[in-house]
Design a protein around this motif. Structure first.
Motif, PDB file in Angstrom:
ATOM      1  N   HIS A  98     -47.541  23.830 -23.455  1.00 17.66           N
ATOM      2  CA  HIS A  98     -47.559  22.716 -24.419  1.00 17.66           C
ATOM      3  C   HIS A  98     -48.923  22.537 -25.077  1.00 17.66           C
ATOM      4  O   HIS A  98     -49.018  21.886 -26.128  1.00 17.66           O
ATOM      5  CB  HIS A  98     -47.127  21.423 -23.739  1.00 17.66           C
ATOM      6  CG  HIS A  98     -45.669  21.384 -23.407  1.00 17.66           C
ATOM      7  ND1 HIS A  98     -44.720  20.794 -24.218  1.00 17.66           N
ATOM      8  CD2 HIS A  98     -44.982  21.906 -22.364  1.00 17.66           C
ATOM      9  CE1 HIS A  98     -43.521  20.931 -23.682  1.00 17.66           C
ATOM     10  NE2 HIS A  98     -43.654  21.608 -22.550  1.00 17.66           N
ATOM     11  N   ILE A 105     -44.105  16.319 -28.672  1.00 15.96           N
ATOM     12  CA  ILE A 105     -42.665  16.593 -28.725  1.00 15.96           C
ATOM     13  C   ILE A 105     -41.945  15.513 -29.527  1.00 15.96           C
ATOM     14  O   ILE A 105     -40.972  15.791 -30.239  1.00 15.96           O
ATOM     15  CB  ILE A 105     -42.089  16.686 -27.296  1.00 15.96           C
ATOM     16  CG1 ILE A 105     -42.677  17.897 -26.555  1.00 15.96           C
ATOM     17  CG2 ILE A 105     -40.566  16.789 -27.330  1.00 15.96           C
ATOM     18  CD1 ILE A 105     -42.371  19.228 -27.179  1.00 15.96           C
ATOM     19  N   TYR A 111     -35.905  20.490 -29.981  1.00 16.60           N
ATOM     20  CA  TYR A 111     -36.677  21.240 -28.998  1.00 16.60           C
ATOM     21  C   TYR A 111     -35.902  22.489 -28.582  1.00 16.60           C
ATOM     22  O   TYR A 111     -34.719  22.400 -28.216  1.00 16.60           O
ATOM     23  CB  TYR A 111     -36.954  20.385 -27.754  1.00 16.60           C
ATOM     24  CG  TYR A 111     -37.720  21.128 -26.680  1.00 16.60           C
ATOM     25  CD1 TYR A 111     -39.105  21.193 -26.703  1.00 16.60           C
ATOM     26  CD2 TYR A 111     -37.046  21.790 -25.650  1.00 16.60           C
ATOM     27  CE1 TYR A 111     -39.814  21.890 -25.735  1.00 16.60           C
ATOM     28  CE2 TYR A 111     -37.743  22.492 -24.675  1.00 16.60           C
ATOM     29  CZ  TYR A 111     -39.135  22.542 -24.722  1.00 16.60           C
ATOM     30  OH  TYR A 111     -39.823  23.235 -23.767  1.00 16.60           O
ATOM     31  N   PRO A 123     -42.256  26.600 -24.684  1.00 12.64           N
ATOM     32  CA  PRO A 123     -41.699  25.564 -25.555  1.00 12.64           C
ATOM     33  C   PRO A 123     -41.795  25.962 -27.023  1.00 12.64           C
ATOM     34  O   PRO A 123     -42.811  26.489 -27.473  1.00 12.64           O
ATOM     35  CB  PRO A 123     -42.582  24.347 -25.255  1.00 12.64           C
ATOM     36  CG  PRO A 123     -43.873  24.909 -24.762  1.00 12.64           C
ATOM     37  CD  PRO A 123     -43.505  26.164 -24.027  1.00 12.64           C
ATOM     38  N   PRO A 125     -40.671  23.713 -29.953  1.00 11.30           N
ATOM     39  CA  PRO A 125     -40.134  22.615 -30.765  1.00 11.30           C
ATOM     40  C   PRO A 125     -40.313  22.909 -32.248  1.00 11.30           C
ATOM     41  O   PRO A 125     -41.197  23.686 -32.636  1.00 11.30           O
ATOM     42  CB  PRO A 125     -40.988  21.421 -30.332  1.00 11.30           C
ATOM     43  CG  PRO A 125     -42.278  22.028 -29.876  1.00 11.30           C
ATOM     44  CD  PRO A 125     -41.902  23.341 -29.238  1.00 11.30           C
TER      45      PRO A 125
END
Length: 482
Positions: A98, A105, A111, A123, A125
């Protein structure tokens, strides 16, 4: 032509007014790009201003890039001096997770994650700008493809790919809706669908376009044969494929299996990199040029090779969304060339030849995935699947057995096999034999779910890597008798 600029560092959360302004400015540039009116000055201004905006964005809002680009005078970086910056690698993304994001987020609209089959799931997003700019390239590609094939009407589209935590269903569903086309999500590998139901829906709904991985083109045909369907009576007229390499030889073979249905690569990209290139009716992929700066580097040394020719693709995103990446090493080997005159889409042509990690050494040759597939399928028709099994002989030499599932009537199996063996021997110098096998190894159906190599190559010369082990574990999900 006015470029989208941001004179100051982006705010913590963009307002609706700012997003509307970005959309209006991007739409103006997009119309110029697809209308063929971008001048060299327009391109220089667009790339320069967008690169500066993104570098400001990431060094202000991403913990990783604040550290990664520390000491770089970002105001002095230009597209020409970009290769002086450090790479961003997949290991960076897996380690930082992240911390790579340039926003929270909560600022994203959706996501996603990578599959995590060969490493930690990272991740991915997407914010409003990411969705707008990435989907716009797919929409323009489909609009032109469908117009050339179906005229003014829109076909029914069958989407055969995962949706949970993956962008496939959302992206193509949104693009189909924007074009006014009906779509149905019928991924056969889903336990709630299966091949039997997918085939029934294709027939009942008149699905003319199927969007799927290349391997699924063949699995679907084999499933139709298993469940008693006549492929000639099914309504499918076009396959739009993505997720793994699709050589011209594969496309021609799949088209022969499906009685002349067109088979086109529709998208090259990833969860991390978004939509990098989109397909045209010529079978070529064209770079989404408004959204990226591209470089080619030597896959082994990282040496900069320019922006045309062959090498590992390195991307710098030009959209200041939730996760723009700077000099991202994709690990993909590609060939980049200018679009030919009269091409149905603008942007350089991107030919994907496979993952650098999927290169295969046979005898004295180092084969790219596309080279192996081309050697196997060149001139072949009616092939429902193949796998190259590599062994080491007692004398230490390599030996390849190509297993092929050929439909009845696809030609003399002995003659087909002899030509395949001759092509591979010519390229590699190793001993090659072919075997026709209707009960092909089920791992060949896993395709892009893990990796092309895990599905198509069984290498007994070394212990299986993680991708190969994962492919074995999930192969049962792709059974055609469900």
């Amino acid at each position: 032509m006015n470029a989208v600029t941001e004179a100051t560092a982006p705010p913590d959360h963009e307002t609706d007014r700012e997003l509307r302004a970005f959309r209006a400015a991007y739409d103006r540039v997009r119309r110029s790009f697809y209308g063929g009116t971008m001048t060299p000055d327009d391109w220089e201004r667009w790339r320069g201003e967008r690169l500066t905006a993104v570098l400001r964005h990431v060094t202000t809002r991403s913990d990783f890039y604040r550290r990664h680009l520390a000491g770089v005078d970002i105001e002095r970086v230009t597209p020409r001096t970009l290769p002086s910056l450090p790479f961003t690698t997949k290991d960076d993304l897996r380690r930082e997770m992240h911390a790579v994001l340039s926003g929270s987020i909560a600022e994203a609209v959706v996501y996603y994650e990578t599959t995590g089959t060969t490493g930690a799931a990272t991740p991915c997003p997407r914010g409003p700008k990411d969705v707008l700019t990435s989907n716009a390239a797919v929409e323009e590609s489909w609009r032109r493809l469908f117009r050339s094939r179906f005229g003014k009407r829109m076909p029914v589209i069958g989407l055969m790919g995962p949706s949970e935590l993956y962008a496939f269903g959302d992206v193509f569903g949104a693009v189909a809706a924007s074009l006014g086309a009906c779509h149905v999500k019928i991924w056969p590998e889903s336990p709630r669908v299966g091949f039997r139901k997918a085939l029934r829906l294709i027939e009942e709904l008149g699905v003319e376009v199927v969007v799927c991985a290349p391997a699924l083109c063949l699995s679907l045909a084999k499933a139709a044969q298993h469940h008693g369907y006549d492929l000639a009576r099914l309504p499918v007229k076009m396959f739009l494929v993505l997720g793994e390499i699709c050589t011209p030889q594969f496309a021609a073979n799949a088209s022969s299996v499906w009685n002349g249905a067109e088979v086109h690569p529709t998208l090259y990209g990833s969860q991390e990199a978004l939509c990098v290139a989109t397909g045209a009716g010529t079978g070529r992929l064209h770079l989404s040029q408004l959204n990226y700066l591209v470089e080619l580097v030597d896959p082994d040394t990282g040496e900069f090779l320019g922006d045309t020719g062959e090498g590992e693709l390195v991307l710098t995103m030009l959209i200041d969304g939730i996760k723009p990446l700077i000099r991202y090493r994709t690990g993909d080997l590609v060939r980049l060339a200018p679009a030919p005159p009269g091409a149905p889409l603008p942007g350089p042509v991107v030919e994907v030849v496979g993952r650098a990690a999927d290169r295969i050494r046979l005898g004295g040759a180092l084969l790219h995935p596309a080279e192996l597939e081309a050697a196997v399928l060149d001139g072949v028709t009616g092939c429902l699947g193949y796998q190259a099994v590599i062994d080491r002989r007692e004398d230490g030499a390599d030996e390849v057995t190509v297993r092929m599932d050929l439909r009845p009537g696809a030609g003399d199996p002995d003659a087909v096999g002899a030509r395949v063996a001759a092509r591979l021997r010519e390229r590699t110098g190793v001993h090659v034999r072919t075997v026709v096998d209707t009960a092909l190894d089920p791992v060949t159906a896993t395709g892009s779910f893990v990796s092309w190599k895990a599905a198509r190559v069984l290498d007994h010369r070394s212990h299986p890597d993680r991708a190969a082990l994962v492919a074995r574990q999930v192969a049962h999900r792709f059974a055609i008798d469900n």
